[in-house]
Design a protein around this motif. Structure first.
Motif, PDB file in Angstrom:
ATOM      1  N   ARG A   1     -10.968   1.412  -6.602  1.00  0.00           N
ATOM      2  CA  ARG A   1      -9.771   1.187  -5.793  1.00  0.00           C
ATOM      3  C   ARG A   1      -9.296  -0.241  -5.974  1.00  0.00           C
ATOM      4  NH1 ARG A   1     -10.358  -1.587  -0.980  1.00  0.00           N
ATOM      5  NH2 ARG A   1      -8.619  -0.475  -0.039  1.00  0.00           N
ATOM      6  N   GLY A   2      -8.072  -0.505  -5.495  1.00  0.00           N
ATOM      7  CA  GLY A   2      -7.555  -1.860  -5.522  1.00  0.00           C
ATOM      8  C   GLY A   2      -6.314  -1.977  -6.390  1.00  0.00           C
ATOM      9  N   LEU A   3      -5.735  -3.171  -6.390  1.00  0.00           N
ATOM     10  CA  LEU A   3      -4.526  -3.487  -7.133  1.00  0.00           C
ATOM     11  C   LEU A   3      -4.858  -4.444  -8.265  1.00  0.00           C
ATOM     12  CD1 LEU A   3      -1.358  -3.349  -7.305  1.00  0.00           C
ATOM     13  CD2 LEU A   3      -1.339  -5.370  -5.816  1.00  0.00           C
ATOM     14  N   VAL A   4      -4.512  -4.060  -9.480  1.00  0.00           N
ATOM     15  CA  VAL A   4      -4.700  -4.911 -10.655  1.00  0.00           C
ATOM     16  C   VAL A   4      -3.327  -5.202 -11.240  1.00  0.00           C
ATOM     17  CG1 VAL A   4      -5.678  -5.112 -12.965  1.00  0.00           C
ATOM     18  CG2 VAL A   4      -6.968  -3.936 -11.163  1.00  0.00           C
ATOM     19  N   LEU A   5      -2.993  -6.475 -11.387  1.00  0.00           N
ATOM     20  CA  LEU A   5      -1.694  -6.889 -11.904  1.00  0.00           C
ATOM     21  C   LEU A   5      -1.859  -7.574 -13.248  1.00  0.00           C
ATOM     22  CD1 LEU A   5      -0.204  -8.331  -8.592  1.00  0.00           C
ATOM     23  CD2 LEU A   5       0.348  -6.126  -9.657  1.00  0.00           C
ATOM     24  N   VAL A   6      -1.071  -7.145 -14.225  1.00  0.00           N
ATOM     25  CA  VAL A   6      -1.007  -7.794 -15.531  1.00  0.00           C
ATOM     26  C   VAL A   6       0.358  -8.449 -15.622  1.00  0.00           C
ATOM     27  CG1 VAL A   6      -1.110  -7.482 -18.028  1.00  0.00           C
ATOM     28  CG2 VAL A   6      -2.536  -6.064 -16.537  1.00  0.00           C
TER      29      VAL A   6
ATOM     30  N   GLU B   1      -4.495   0.751  -0.957  1.00  0.00           N
ATOM     31  CA  GLU B   1      -5.226   0.842   0.309  1.00  0.00           C
ATOM     32  C   GLU B   1      -5.884   2.211   0.475  1.00  0.00           C
ATOM     33  OE1 GLU B   1      -2.988  -2.001   3.554  1.00  0.00           O
ATOM     34  OE2 GLU B   1      -1.944  -0.177   2.927  1.00  0.00           O
ATOM     35  N   ALA B   2      -5.271   3.245  -0.130  1.00  0.00           N
ATOM     36  CA  ALA B   2      -5.721   4.625   0.057  1.00  0.00           C
ATOM     37  C   ALA B   2      -6.726   5.051  -1.012  1.00  0.00           C
ATOM     38  CB  ALA B   2      -4.518   5.562   0.051  1.00  0.00           C
ATOM     39  N   ASP B   3      -7.533   4.113  -1.467  1.00  0.00           N
ATOM     40  CA  ASP B   3      -8.632   4.410  -2.399  1.00  0.00           C
ATOM     41  C   ASP B   3      -8.172   4.883  -3.765  1.00  0.00           C
ATOM     42  OD1 ASP B   3     -10.600   3.598  -0.646  1.00  0.00           O
ATOM     43  OD2 ASP B   3     -10.866   5.580   0.225  1.00  0.00           O
ATOM     44  N   HIS B   4      -7.031   4.381  -4.230  1.00  0.00           N
ATOM     45  CA  HIS B   4      -6.623   4.570  -5.620  1.00  0.00           C
ATOM     46  C   HIS B   4      -6.712   3.219  -6.320  1.00  0.00           C
ATOM     47  CE1 HIS B   4      -5.088   8.497  -4.469  1.00  0.00           C
ATOM     48  NE2 HIS B   4      -4.292   7.934  -3.586  1.00  0.00           N
ATOM     49  N   LEU B   5      -6.941   3.245  -7.629  1.00  0.00           N
ATOM     50  CA  LEU B   5      -6.810   2.036  -8.438  1.00  0.00           C
ATOM     51  C   LEU B   5      -5.382   2.020  -8.962  1.00  0.00           C
ATOM     52  CD1 LEU B   5      -8.259  -0.445  -9.706  1.00  0.00           C
ATOM     53  CD2 LEU B   5      -8.568   0.969 -11.754  1.00  0.00           C
ATOM     54  N   VAL B   6      -4.626   0.988  -8.631  1.00  0.00           N
ATOM     55  CA  VAL B   6      -3.222   0.885  -9.013  1.00  0.00           C
ATOM     56  C   VAL B   6      -3.062  -0.289  -9.975  1.00  0.00           C
ATOM     57  CG1 VAL B   6      -0.852   0.554  -8.200  1.00  0.00           C
ATOM     58  CG2 VAL B   6      -2.482   1.845  -6.799  1.00  0.00           C
ATOM     59  N   LEU B   7      -2.485  -0.021 -11.138  1.00  0.00           N
ATOM     60  CA  LEU B   7      -2.207  -1.062 -12.129  1.00  0.00           C
ATOM     61  C   LEU B   7      -0.702  -1.201 -12.296  1.00  0.00           C
ATOM     62  CD1 LEU B   7      -5.028   0.403 -13.115  1.00  0.00           C
ATOM     63  CD2 LEU B   7      -4.664  -0.984 -15.148  1.00  0.00           C
ATOM     64  N   SER B   8      -0.243  -2.449 -12.409  1.00  0.00           N
ATOM     65  CA  SER B   8       1.178  -2.660 -12.667  1.00  0.00           C
ATOM     66  C   SER B   8       1.388  -4.044 -13.261  1.00  0.00           C
ATOM     67  CB  SER B   8       2.010  -2.503 -11.389  1.00  0.00           C
ATOM     68  OG  SER B   8       3.383  -2.400 -11.707  1.00  0.00           O
ATOM     69  N   THR B   9       2.658  -4.337 -13.575  1.00  0.00           N
ATOM     70  CA  THR B   9       3.007  -5.617 -14.183  1.00  0.00           C
ATOM     71  C   THR B   9       4.093  -6.320 -13.374  1.00  0.00           C
ATOM     72  OG1 THR B   9       4.841  -4.855 -15.592  1.00  0.00           O
ATOM     73  CG2 THR B   9       2.604  -4.568 -16.451  1.00  0.00           C
ATOM     74  N   LEU B  10       4.166  -7.627 -13.580  1.00  0.00           N
ATOM     75  CA  LEU B  10       5.252  -8.459 -13.048  1.00  0.00           C
ATOM     76  C   LEU B  10       5.608  -9.499 -14.112  1.00  0.00           C
ATOM     77  CD1 LEU B  10       4.245  -9.232  -9.348  1.00  0.00           C
ATOM     78  CD2 LEU B  10       6.371  -8.142 -10.069  1.00  0.00           C
TER      79      LEU B  10
ATOM     80  N   LEU C   1      -6.206  -6.605  -3.347  1.00  0.00           N
ATOM     81  CA  LEU C   1      -6.179  -7.232  -4.661  1.00  0.00           C
ATOM     82  C   LEU C   1      -7.539  -7.187  -5.350  1.00  0.00           C
ATOM     83  CD1 LEU C   1      -4.287  -8.809  -6.636  1.00  0.00           C
ATOM     84  CD2 LEU C   1      -5.385 -10.880  -5.768  1.00  0.00           C
ATOM     85  N   ALA C   2      -7.573  -6.542  -6.516  1.00  0.00           N
ATOM     86  CA  ALA C   2      -8.771  -6.570  -7.360  1.00  0.00           C
ATOM     87  C   ALA C   2      -8.705  -7.735  -8.325  1.00  0.00           C
ATOM     88  CB  ALA C   2      -8.917  -5.256  -8.121  1.00  0.00           C
ATOM     89  N   GLY C   3      -7.535  -7.934  -8.936  1.00  0.00           N
ATOM     90  CA  GLY C   3      -7.415  -9.048  -9.860  1.00  0.00           C
ATOM     91  C   GLY C   3      -6.018  -9.195 -10.417  1.00  0.00           C
ATOM     92  N   VAL C   4      -5.736 -10.399 -10.910  1.00  0.00           N
ATOM     93  CA  VAL C   4      -4.503 -10.710 -11.628  1.00  0.00           C
ATOM     94  C   VAL C   4      -4.888 -11.226 -13.001  1.00  0.00           C
ATOM     95  CG1 VAL C   4      -2.400 -12.113 -11.697  1.00  0.00           C
ATOM     96  CG2 VAL C   4      -3.290 -11.327  -9.489  1.00  0.00           C
ATOM     97  N   VAL C   5      -4.326 -10.617 -14.035  1.00  0.00           N
ATOM     98  CA  VAL C   5      -4.533 -11.082 -15.416  1.00  0.00           C
ATOM     99  C   VAL C   5      -3.154 -11.508 -15.934  1.00  0.00           C
ATOM    100  CG1 VAL C   5      -5.301 -10.496 -17.736  1.00  0.00           C
ATOM    101  CG2 VAL C   5      -6.422  -9.448 -15.741  1.00  0.00           C
TER     102      VAL C   5
END
Length: 341
Positions: free
Chosen positions: A115-120, A211-220, A252-256
């Motif tokens: 789970r969490g938010l990963v941003l590239v 928040e709902a126990d999914h791993l979400v990946l996206s970009t900015l 937030l899991a991480g920002v790359v």
């Protein structure tokens, strides 16, 4: 374009086509300047009648185009000064391997989280889509589950390996990112990829998904972890800022973050910044103290964190990039010689 290993092709009226090679646009030799009817004919050849009408109505259009046996391309067409310009970005047939890209090893760990938010993040043309596709390919090769992507347009094609992969294209498969994200929660995904966080509604739904126990990946299209997190908060009205900070701190899991730099001898190499959502990082985000994050990244090398300027300094010391190229991309420029040198 493929023959010369160009990353992009620019087609516009008044000039010959141009290839982008090693970040520089070079006109194609021995080709005359294009006339309005040339670019119009090319657009009509590539687009369906419905897509061409959308281009005329909106003024621009994104889509993916495949040439069997050669390559796939991300294409943008736009109207300008009464004519049409087109831009082609070459997409590899298969998603690259994370090790081949040279991304930080912690990216493998991030994409295997539950789970969490990963941003590239990074500026346009920094290879965000490529890095994210490689992360999805790593997940697909190592974990069973359901990967759902929402893209505009679909770029890399992922076959089912260990995971089921469904790829939805905005415009043809779903009307919008928010609509697709809202429906996604009923489609039993383990991983949701959103190709870009473009608006307040999409960001809000992405945070809800994380928040709902999914791993979400996206970009900015931001450079550096601090700018990324501040930009996310600033999408919302001031009276919602604290709520968004709390959601970010929780998910937030991480920002790359990455930038491409000309390599000595030719080609490009990526420099990275990595922020991991440790307890100290979450506390700083929760309190609105993003100015503390560089110090936490500097102290967090054991968790895989690194500052962009440290990455640029290492590439400079190794002789991989020139000093002036490192300096021009540094986020902090206290030392005029080079970041961290």
């Amino acid at each position: 374009m493929v023959k010369f290993n160009a990353s992009d092709l620019h087609v516009k009226v008044g000039s010959p086509p141009g290839y982008r090679i090693d970040s520089q646009i070079q006109p194609v030799a021995n080709v005359d300047a294009l006339a309005p009817q040339d670019t119009l004919a090319l657009a009509q050849q590539l687009l369906t009648p419905e897509q061409f009408k959308e281009l005329n109505d909106r003024g621009d259009l994104d889509w993916a185009h495949s040439v069997p046996g050669l390559a796939r391309f991300r294409v943008n067409a736009m109207k300008q000064r009464g004519s049409i310009s087109l831009f082609f970005r070459k997409i590899p047939v298969e998603a690259p391997d994370l090790d081949m890209l040279g991304v930080p090893a912690v990216c493998k760990e991030l994409v295997l989280r539950t789970r969490g938010l990963v941003l590239v993040t990074g500026p346009a043309g920094a290879g965000k889509s490529t890095t994210m596709a490689a992360m999805i390919a790593h997940r697909n090769a190592n974990e069973r589950g359901h990967i759902l992507t929402i893209e505009d347009p679909v770029e890399f094609i992922h076959q089912d390996v260990m995971s089921f992969v469904n790829q939805r294209e905005v415009g043809s498969d779903t009307p919008s990112f928010p609509e697709a994200l809202q429906r996604a929660f009923r489609q039993d995904p383990d991983v949701i990829l959103v190709s870009e966080l473009r608006d307040q509604r999409t960001i809000s739904l992405a945070l809800t998904g994380a928040e709902a126990d999914h791993l979400v990946l996206s970009t900015l299209p931001t450079t550096g972890a601090v700018q990324t997190l501040d930009r996310l908060v600033e999408y919302f009205p001031r009276d919602q800022h604290q709520q968004i900070r709390l959601q970010l701190a929780e998910t937030l899991a991480g920002v790359v973050s990455q930038v491409l730099v000309p390599r000595v001898g030719g080609g490009l190499v990526a420099a990275h910044e990595v922020l991991i959502g440790t307890d100290d990082v979450r506390e700083s985000i929760r309190g609105g103290r993003t100015n503390q994050l560089p110090s936490l990244m500097r102290a967090g090398t054991a968790q895989g964190m690194v500052l962009l300027d440290e990455s640029l300094a290492r590439l400079t010391r190794e002789g991989t990039i020139h000093l002036e190229d490192a300096w021009s991309r540094a986020l902090e420029r206290a030392d005029p010689r080079a970041p961290g040198v």
